[in-house]
Design a protein around this motif. Structure first.
Motif, short mmCIF file in Angstrom:
data_model
loop_
_atom_site.label_atom_id
_atom_site.label_comp_id
_atom_site.label_asym_id
_atom_site.label_seq_id
_atom_site.Cartn_x
_atom_site.Cartn_y
_atom_site.Cartn_z
N HIS A 145 27.32 27.46 36.88
CA HIS A 145 26.02 28.09 37.17
C HIS A 145 25.79 29.36 36.35
CE1 HIS A 145 24.99 25.46 40.58
NE2 HIS A 145 26.29 25.42 40.78
N GLY A 146 26.73 29.73 35.50
CA GLY A 146 26.56 30.90 34.65
C GLY A 146 26.43 32.20 35.41
N ILE A 147 27.24 32.38 36.44
CA ILE A 147 27.15 33.59 37.26
C ILE A 147 28.48 34.33 37.26
CG2 ILE A 147 25.30 32.77 38.75
CD1 ILE A 147 27.29 31.79 40.72
N PHE A 148 28.43 35.61 37.61
CA PHE A 148 29.62 36.44 37.62
C PHE A 148 30.56 36.05 38.76
CE2 PHE A 148 27.06 39.31 35.02
CZ PHE A 148 28.01 39.82 34.14
N LEU A 149 31.85 36.10 38.47
CA LEU A 149 32.87 35.93 39.50
C LEU A 149 33.67 37.22 39.59
CD1 LEU A 149 34.54 34.39 41.54
CD2 LEU A 149 35.80 33.32 39.66
N ILE A 150 33.61 37.85 40.75
CA ILE A 150 34.25 39.14 40.99
C ILE A 150 35.30 38.96 42.08
CG2 ILE A 150 33.89 41.52 41.78
CD1 ILE A 150 30.95 41.15 40.66
N GLU A 151 36.50 39.47 41.83
CA GLU A 151 37.60 39.36 42.79
C GLU A 151 37.82 40.68 43.52
OE1 GLU A 151 41.19 37.10 41.26
OE2 GLU A 151 40.13 37.53 39.38
N ASP A 152 37.62 40.66 44.82
CA ASP A 152 38.03 41.78 45.65
C ASP A 152 39.50 41.52 46.01
OD1 ASP A 152 38.61 43.59 47.65
OD2 ASP A 152 36.65 43.41 48.64
N ALA A 153 40.38 42.07 45.18
CA ALA A 153 41.82 41.92 45.38
C ALA A 153 42.40 43.21 45.95
CB ALA A 153 42.50 41.56 44.06
N GLY A 163 50.38 31.58 38.63
CA GLY A 163 50.96 32.45 37.61
C GLY A 163 50.08 33.57 37.14
N LYS A 164 48.83 33.62 37.58
CA LYS A 164 47.91 34.67 37.16
C LYS A 164 47.76 35.71 38.27
CE LYS A 164 45.14 31.78 34.06
NZ LYS A 164 43.77 31.27 33.76
N ALA A 165 47.80 36.97 37.89
CA ALA A 165 47.67 38.05 38.86
C ALA A 165 46.29 38.04 39.49
CB ALA A 165 47.92 39.40 38.19
N LEU A 166 46.24 38.29 40.80
CA LEU A 166 44.93 38.37 41.46
C LEU A 166 44.15 39.56 40.89
CD1 LEU A 166 45.71 37.53 45.18
CD2 LEU A 166 45.51 36.04 43.18
N GLY A 167 42.87 39.33 40.67
CA GLY A 167 42.02 40.34 40.04
C GLY A 167 41.83 40.12 38.56
N ILE A 169 41.44 36.85 37.17
CA ILE A 169 40.99 35.47 36.96
C ILE A 169 39.48 35.42 36.74
CG2 ILE A 169 40.96 33.15 37.94
CD1 ILE A 169 43.44 34.13 39.65
N GLY A 170 38.73 36.21 37.49
CA GLY A 170 37.28 36.27 37.32
C GLY A 170 36.89 37.23 36.21
N HIS A 171 35.60 37.55 36.13
CA HIS A 171 35.15 38.51 35.11
C HIS A 171 35.70 39.91 35.37
CE1 HIS A 171 32.07 35.29 34.96
NE2 HIS A 171 32.09 35.54 33.68
N MET A 172 35.79 40.26 36.66
CA MET A 172 36.27 41.59 37.06
C MET A 172 37.04 41.47 38.36
SD MET A 172 32.81 43.86 36.42
CE MET A 172 31.60 42.55 36.75
N GLY A 173 37.94 42.42 38.59
CA GLY A 173 38.67 42.47 39.84
C GLY A 173 38.85 43.90 40.29
N THR A 174 39.13 44.08 41.56
CA THR A 174 39.35 45.42 42.11
C THR A 174 40.60 45.43 42.98
OG1 THR A 174 37.99 45.04 44.08
CG2 THR A 174 36.87 45.88 42.12
N ILE A 175 41.27 46.58 42.99
CA ILE A 175 42.49 46.78 43.77
C ILE A 175 42.35 48.06 44.57
CG2 ILE A 175 44.97 47.27 43.61
CD1 ILE A 175 45.04 45.61 41.08
N SER A 176 42.97 48.09 45.74
CA SER A 176 42.96 49.30 46.56
C SER A 176 44.34 49.94 46.60
CB SER A 176 42.53 48.97 47.99
OG SER A 176 42.65 50.12 48.83
N PHE A 177 44.34 51.28 46.58
CA PHE A 177 45.56 52.06 46.79
C PHE A 177 45.40 52.97 48.00
CE2 PHE A 177 45.53 51.35 42.08
CZ PHE A 177 46.59 50.45 42.07
N HIS A 178 44.61 52.50 48.97
CA HIS A 178 44.45 53.22 50.23
C HIS A 178 45.79 53.28 50.95
CE1 HIS A 178 43.19 53.65 54.51
NE2 HIS A 178 42.26 54.42 53.99
N GLU A 179 45.94 54.20 51.88
CA GLU A 179 47.24 54.40 52.53
C GLU A 179 47.72 53.18 53.32
OE1 GLU A 179 46.59 56.38 56.89
OE2 GLU A 179 46.83 57.77 55.22
#
Length: 377
Positions: A145-153, A163-167, A169-179
């Protein structure tokens, strides 16, 4: 009391923070920040990693980079934290919540495909408990569908999918370092860019909409306002703390996995008796022991168990209230398709204590209390 979480400390973080203070560089993109970004890029194999003040900030950057606006729709699970939706609601997008797969609590690819319209701008997947979504199928849908894939990792550092790290695989990914996360700096996050064409604009967004990064590299003789943006840099003090955590990532991961497996093995008889459901890790998924949860047969049983554990001085907690049922969820989005599992499964889920430093005997005490609860019922 056995707490639900204790923020991770390896013992060397204060030394790194003092080094940052001595170096008199406290704002973002200092030596510790760069070290952490290099660690992420090398270990996750992404095109670029940028440290942000939070995973929330990183998600906001993805919404801007995807050029999400008021005429767009964004598909995501309702079973997630508010930041996943907020980032796109802030851009004026209509949020389209869809159902989950009850075996993993992750977004259902079939529901995703059914929710796509000509207004769909992005799919946002959430890798719940550090266990990957069905990324092959979702990536195929996004490409078709030609749309963005964003990973909330947010919960996914050190987890992989085939074998691929989460975040990554899509166009962009995000990681949290919250406590509450496996690796922390109190408050912090990272944006992972997998499309090199997004890097230049991301640098501008991160520096309040200016080309300051190019100025620092000597590519321009002064920096100016070039685009929208905000203060999306993590401070060097936080980065110093984080860099030590990343240095010990394998050690932290191994200990958490050991305690996760302790829970899993000893609680299996209760699952075999039909009293609880344990987490499911699909084939070719490597998880990071971010969370150990059980599901009871009903919300009432879950709540009774949570109260019983509290009486035994064990802090076990529920998790997300589905966003589509909230005041803001109804205002900024709607649920597409049937809510077959999201509400029902979330009401039965209970998270058990799991953190770096949790002892085998602590797990044994928690498990014994759970067994006693079901013996009494």
């Amino acid at each position: 009391m056995i707490p639900f979480n204790i923020p991770c400390v390896t013992g060397k973080e204060s030394v790194a923070i003092q080094q940052a203070i001595t170096a008199q560089k406290l704002s973002g993109n200092g030596s510790f920040g760069k070290k952490s970004c290099i660690w992420l890029e090398n270990n996750l194999s992404c095109e670029r990693a940028m440290l942000t003040p939070s995973c929330t900030a990183a998600l906001e950057m993805t919404a801007i980079l995807a050029e999400v606006g008021p005429d767009d729709e964004v598909i995501m699970p309702s079973y997630t934290f508010v930041s996943t939706a907020n980032a796109f609601a802030l851009r004026g997008a209509a949020i389209r919540f869809v159902d989950i797969d009850p075996t993993t609590m992750n977004i259902d690819p079939v529901a995703v495909e059914a929710a796509i319209t000509d207004k769909t701008k992005a799919i946002v997947v959430v890798h719940y408990a550090g266990v990957a979504c069905d990324m092959d199928r979702i990536l195929q849908i996004a490409e078709e569908h030609g749309i963005f894939l964003i990973e909330d990792a947010a919960q996914g550092l050190m987890s992989t999918y085939k074998g691929k790290a989460l975040g990554t695989i899509g166009h962009m990914g995000t990681i949290s370092f919250h406590e509450t996360k496996n690796y922390t700096c109190g408050e912090g996050g990272a944006l992972l860019l997998n499309d090199p064409q997004l890097i230049e604009r991301a640098e501008i967004l991160q520096e309040k909409g200016t080309n300051r990064s190019q100025f620092i590299r000597g590519q321009v003789d002064k920096y100016t306002w070039r685009d929208v943006g905000s203060s999306y840099l993590l401070s060097e003090l936080n980065a110093a703390y984080l860099s030590v955590q990343l240095d010990h990532a394998e050690e932290i991961n191994e200990q958490r996995l050991a305690r996760w497996e302790d829970y899993n093995q000893v609680l299996k008889p209760l699952m075999e008796d039909g009293k609880i459901v344990l987490p499911h890790i699909p084939d070719e998924h490597v998880h990071n022991a971010h969370m150990f949860y059980i599901k009871a047969d009903s919300e009432a049983t879950r709540n009774e168990l949570m109260d019983y554990l509290r009486d035994q001085e064990i802090m076990a907690v529920s998790h997300y209230v589905p966003l589509h049922s909230s005041v803001a969820g109804k205002k900024y989005g709607k649920f597409i398709g049937e809510d077959t599992y999201t509400t029902a499964e979330s009401a039965k889920l209970l998270r058990l204590p799991l953190y770096y430093g949790l002892k085998e005997e602590d797990v044994a005490y928690v498990v014994k209390a759970i067994q006693q609860f079901f013996d009494f019922k």
